[in-house]
Design a protein around this motif. Structure first.
Motif, PDB file in Angstrom:
ATOM      1  N   MET A  61       0.843  -1.195   0.000  1.00 24.29           N
ATOM      2  CA  MET A  61       0.000   0.000   0.000  1.00 24.29           C
ATOM      3  C   MET A  61       0.881   1.249   0.000  1.00 24.29           C
ATOM      4  O   MET A  61       1.868   1.302   0.737  1.00 24.29           O
ATOM      5  CB  MET A  61      -0.881   0.004   1.255  1.00 24.29           C
ATOM      6  CG  MET A  61      -1.869   1.137   1.271  1.00 24.29           C
ATOM      7  SD  MET A  61      -2.736   1.228   2.828  1.00 24.29           S
ATOM      8  CE  MET A  61      -3.966   2.419   2.421  1.00 24.29           C
ATOM      9  N   TRP A  62       0.517   2.213  -0.817  1.00 25.10           N
ATOM     10  CA  TRP A  62       1.244   3.488  -0.875  1.00 25.10           C
ATOM     11  C   TRP A  62       0.353   4.453  -1.653  1.00 25.10           C
ATOM     12  O   TRP A  62       0.527   4.618  -2.858  1.00 25.10           O
ATOM     13  CB  TRP A  62       2.610   3.296  -1.569  1.00 25.10           C
ATOM     14  CG  TRP A  62       3.549   4.441  -1.373  1.00 25.10           C
ATOM     15  CD1 TRP A  62       3.358   5.566  -0.632  1.00 25.10           C
ATOM     16  CD2 TRP A  62       4.866   4.563  -1.940  1.00 25.10           C
ATOM     17  NE1 TRP A  62       4.464   6.372  -0.693  1.00 25.10           N
ATOM     18  CE2 TRP A  62       5.404   5.786  -1.484  1.00 25.10           C
ATOM     19  CE3 TRP A  62       5.642   3.758  -2.786  1.00 25.10           C
ATOM     20  CZ2 TRP A  62       6.679   6.227  -1.846  1.00 25.10           C
ATOM     21  CZ3 TRP A  62       6.904   4.194  -3.149  1.00 25.10           C
ATOM     22  CH2 TRP A  62       7.424   5.413  -2.678  1.00 25.10           C
ATOM     23  N   ASP A 102      -2.230   2.093  -6.526  1.00 24.24           N
ATOM     24  CA  ASP A 102      -3.690   2.017  -6.429  1.00 24.24           C
ATOM     25  C   ASP A 102      -4.111   0.902  -5.470  1.00 24.24           C
ATOM     26  O   ASP A 102      -4.283  -0.244  -5.875  1.00 24.24           O
ATOM     27  CB  ASP A 102      -4.276   1.781  -7.822  1.00 24.24           C
ATOM     28  CG  ASP A 102      -5.787   1.887  -7.811  1.00 24.24           C
ATOM     29  OD1 ASP A 102      -6.329   2.460  -6.844  1.00 24.24           O
ATOM     30  OD2 ASP A 102      -6.424   1.404  -8.755  1.00 24.24           O
ATOM     31  N   THR A 103      -4.214   1.236  -4.211  1.00 18.91           N
ATOM     32  CA  THR A 103      -4.761   0.301  -3.218  1.00 18.91           C
ATOM     33  C   THR A 103      -5.891   1.020  -2.501  1.00 18.91           C
ATOM     34  O   THR A 103      -5.727   2.167  -2.100  1.00 18.91           O
ATOM     35  CB  THR A 103      -3.702  -0.092  -2.152  1.00 18.91           C
ATOM     36  OG1 THR A 103      -2.479  -0.384  -2.807  1.00 18.91           O
ATOM     37  CG2 THR A 103      -4.155  -1.286  -1.347  1.00 18.91           C
ATOM     38  N   LYS A 104      -7.012   0.348  -2.367  1.00 17.82           N
ATOM     39  CA  LYS A 104      -8.152   0.972  -1.683  1.00 17.82           C
ATOM     40  C   LYS A 104      -8.189   0.544  -0.216  1.00 17.82           C
ATOM     41  O   LYS A 104      -7.655  -0.501   0.153  1.00 17.82           O
ATOM     42  CB  LYS A 104      -9.461   0.574  -2.375  1.00 17.82           C
ATOM     43  CG  LYS A 104      -9.532   0.956  -3.844  1.00 17.82           C
ATOM     44  CD  LYS A 104      -9.370   2.451  -4.041  1.00 17.82           C
ATOM     45  CE  LYS A 104      -9.422   2.817  -5.511  1.00 17.82           C
ATOM     46  NZ  LYS A 104      -8.727   4.079  -5.785  1.00 17.82           N
ATOM     47  N   TYR A 105      -8.868   1.343   0.592  1.00 19.74           N
ATOM     48  CA  TYR A 105      -8.992   1.011   2.011  1.00 19.74           C
ATOM     49  C   TYR A 105      -9.675  -0.353   2.186  1.00 19.74           C
ATOM     50  O   TYR A 105      -9.379  -1.096   3.117  1.00 19.74           O
ATOM     51  CB  TYR A 105      -9.784   2.097   2.755  1.00 19.74           C
ATOM     52  CG  TYR A 105      -9.081   3.454   2.799  1.00 19.74           C
ATOM     53  CD1 TYR A 105      -7.712   3.569   2.602  1.00 19.74           C
ATOM     54  CD2 TYR A 105      -9.802   4.615   3.056  1.00 19.74           C
ATOM     55  CE1 TYR A 105      -7.074   4.801   2.643  1.00 19.74           C
ATOM     56  CE2 TYR A 105      -9.176   5.860   3.103  1.00 19.74           C
ATOM     57  CZ  TYR A 105      -7.819   5.951   2.889  1.00 19.74           C
ATOM     58  OH  TYR A 105      -7.193   7.165   2.933  1.00 19.74           O
ATOM     59  N   ILE A 143      -8.881   8.187  -3.509  1.00 12.02           N
ATOM     60  CA  ILE A 143      -8.692   8.400  -4.942  1.00 12.02           C
ATOM     61  C   ILE A 143      -7.185   8.386  -5.207  1.00 12.02           C
ATOM     62  O   ILE A 143      -6.505   9.387  -4.998  1.00 12.02           O
ATOM     63  CB  ILE A 143      -9.297   9.757  -5.394  1.00 12.02           C
ATOM     64  CG1 ILE A 143     -10.726   9.903  -4.882  1.00 12.02           C
ATOM     65  CG2 ILE A 143      -9.275   9.869  -6.916  1.00 12.02           C
ATOM     66  CD1 ILE A 143     -11.253  11.321  -4.978  1.00 12.02           C
ATOM     67  N   THR A 144      -6.671   7.247  -5.622  1.00 13.01           N
ATOM     68  CA  THR A 144      -5.204   7.150  -5.771  1.00 13.01           C
ATOM     69  C   THR A 144      -4.699   7.951  -6.968  1.00 13.01           C
ATOM     70  O   THR A 144      -3.530   8.305  -7.028  1.00 13.01           O
ATOM     71  CB  THR A 144      -4.762   5.681  -5.858  1.00 13.01           C
ATOM     72  OG1 THR A 144      -5.679   4.965  -6.683  1.00 13.01           O
ATOM     73  CG2 THR A 144      -4.732   5.049  -4.498  1.00 13.01           C
ATOM     74  N   ARG A 145      -5.581   8.242  -7.932  1.00  7.50           N
ATOM     75  CA  ARG A 145      -5.146   9.104  -9.037  1.00  7.50           C
ATOM     76  C   ARG A 145      -4.914  10.537  -8.544  1.00  7.50           C
ATOM     77  O   ARG A 145      -4.350  11.356  -9.234  1.00  7.50           O
ATOM     78  CB  ARG A 145      -6.185   9.103 -10.172  1.00  7.50           C
ATOM     79  CG  ARG A 145      -6.144   7.843 -11.023  1.00  7.50           C
ATOM     80  CD  ARG A 145      -4.831   7.739 -11.771  1.00  7.50           C
ATOM     81  NE  ARG A 145      -4.707   6.484 -12.472  1.00  7.50           N
ATOM     82  CZ  ARG A 145      -4.932   6.326 -13.771  1.00  7.50           C
ATOM     83  NH1 ARG A 145      -5.322   7.349 -14.495  1.00  7.50           N
ATOM     84  NH2 ARG A 145      -4.791   5.165 -14.327  1.00  7.50           N
TER      85      ARG A 145
END
Lengths: 323, 35
Positions: A39-40, A45-48, B9-11
């Motif tokens: 996760m970073w 792209d990692t969601k909670y 929102i990782t973007r």
């Protein structure tokens, strides 16, 4: 060899700690060789939800930067604590509160009033303020709650290790990564940096002169060979942990204290106030009249921002009492 | 009514979240242009 599972997270921070991870340059490739980054948020792209689905203690080491400002910060701190074998407070915000914690001189109401009503560029005739939940036609929507007080990571969860600095310097980060990846770890609770004060290792000439006035950094060009305090410029070196490689000192700027207190000091700001009092000739205050003492003290502009710039949340005082 | 949550929102480097409400036919209802 099994790769270690590591995670990075940021809470109330500026992003400098994220850059500090990359400041180890090509050595990040050695880290990737030995570890899976699970996760970073700043980079991957990692969601909670993915994090919630992991088994407890699935993450070997979590590097958590940022202070606890909102309910989201606290929830993630608790979740990452549960999912990690080792939780590391990475950088000054997670370690001691740092700049975000200077907002502890105010409370939520004062901050919201300033930010959403009073700023010169704000037009908010209806006085609309952020609300943790709001009803819309389709249902209720939520945003994190903003707390009155900024806390350090260890004020909300158990922390195993601390990496100091604003941001941590590459040598400190690299050394910490090596320790975690090889398992060569000091006892729990250790700050992963030397124990000496910066002042003890400073190459500048110190004469322990008594000074009669204080200069802010822009008011005087410092002699690069001489101790800043001897020149009347406040340098947090006597109250601050070493390990940064004297980067500021080498740049002819005084230490502002970002590595935090040394192990034998209880309160970094109080220690520094005492150090300044001893060079300011205030110790002879019996011979000075009150007006002269006040005049000397008034030379120190923004005392909290000077002595507690990084450590307010973790200090004795923690915050201003607002009635 | 279905709710889709993208969090974080990782973007946007992990800042913020998005909540999308879909109606029974799986579409997002748009507000009329004058609102």
């Amino acid at each position: 060899m099994n790769k270690a599972n590591i995670a990075f997270y940021w809470a109330a921070s500026c992003g400098g700690c994220e850059i500090a991870v990359l400041d180890i340059n090509e050595k990040i490739l050695d880290v990737i060789e030995k570890a899976n980054i699970l996760m970073w948020p700043v980079a991957m792209d990692t969601k909670y939800e993915d994090l919630k689905k992991m088994k407890d203690k699935f993450i070997d080491v979590c590097f958590f930067n940022g202070a606890i400002r909102t309910s989201e910060n606290e929830e993630l701190a608790k979740l990452l604590r549960k999912k990690s074998k080792i939780l590391v407070a990475f950088g000054s915000c997670a370690h001691e509160g740092c700049i975000p914690a200077l907002a502890n001189l105010f409370n939520k109401k004062l901050i919201f009033d300033r930010a959403y009503k009073e700023t010169e560029t704000t037009i908010n005739k209806d006085n609309i303020l952020p609300m943790p939940s709001f009803e819309v036609k389709e249902g209720e929507i939520y945003i994190p709650e903003f707390y009155d007080t900024v806390k350090t990571l260890d004020q909300v969860v158990d922390v195993d290790y601390y990496i100091p600095g604003c941001p941590p310097t590459p040598n400190i980060v690299e050394d910490a990564f090596n320790k975690f990846l090889t398992g060569d770890l000091p006892p729990k609770g250790a700050v992963l940096a030397p124990v000496k004060a910066l002042c003890d290792e400073c190459p500048r000439k110190k004469k322990d002169k008594m000074i009669e006035t204080i200069y802010r950094v822009y008011e005087k060009e410092a002699d690069p060979e001489k101790c800043f305090l001897d020149q009347g410029i406040i340098c947090m070196g006597p109250a601050t942990r070493s390990g940064c490689g004297h980067q500021c000192i080498k740049g002819n700027m005084p230490c502002t204290g970002c590595f935090g207190k040394t192990p034998e000091v209880t309160d970094q700001g109080a220690k520094m106030i005492s150090a300044v009092a001893s060079v300011l000739a205030v110790e002879n205050e019996i011979e000075l009249d009150e007006k002269k003492v006040e005049e000397l003290i008034s030379k120190i502009k923004d005392p909290v921002g000077t002595f507690y710039r990084y450590s307010l949340a973790s200090s004795f005082i923690k915050r201003k009492v607002i009635k | 009514m279905k709710r889709i949550t993208i969090d974080p929102i990782t973007r946007l480097e992990g800042h913020g979240k998005i909540e999308i409400f879909l109606n029974d036919s799986g579409n997002v209802e748009c507000l009329p242009p004058d609102t």
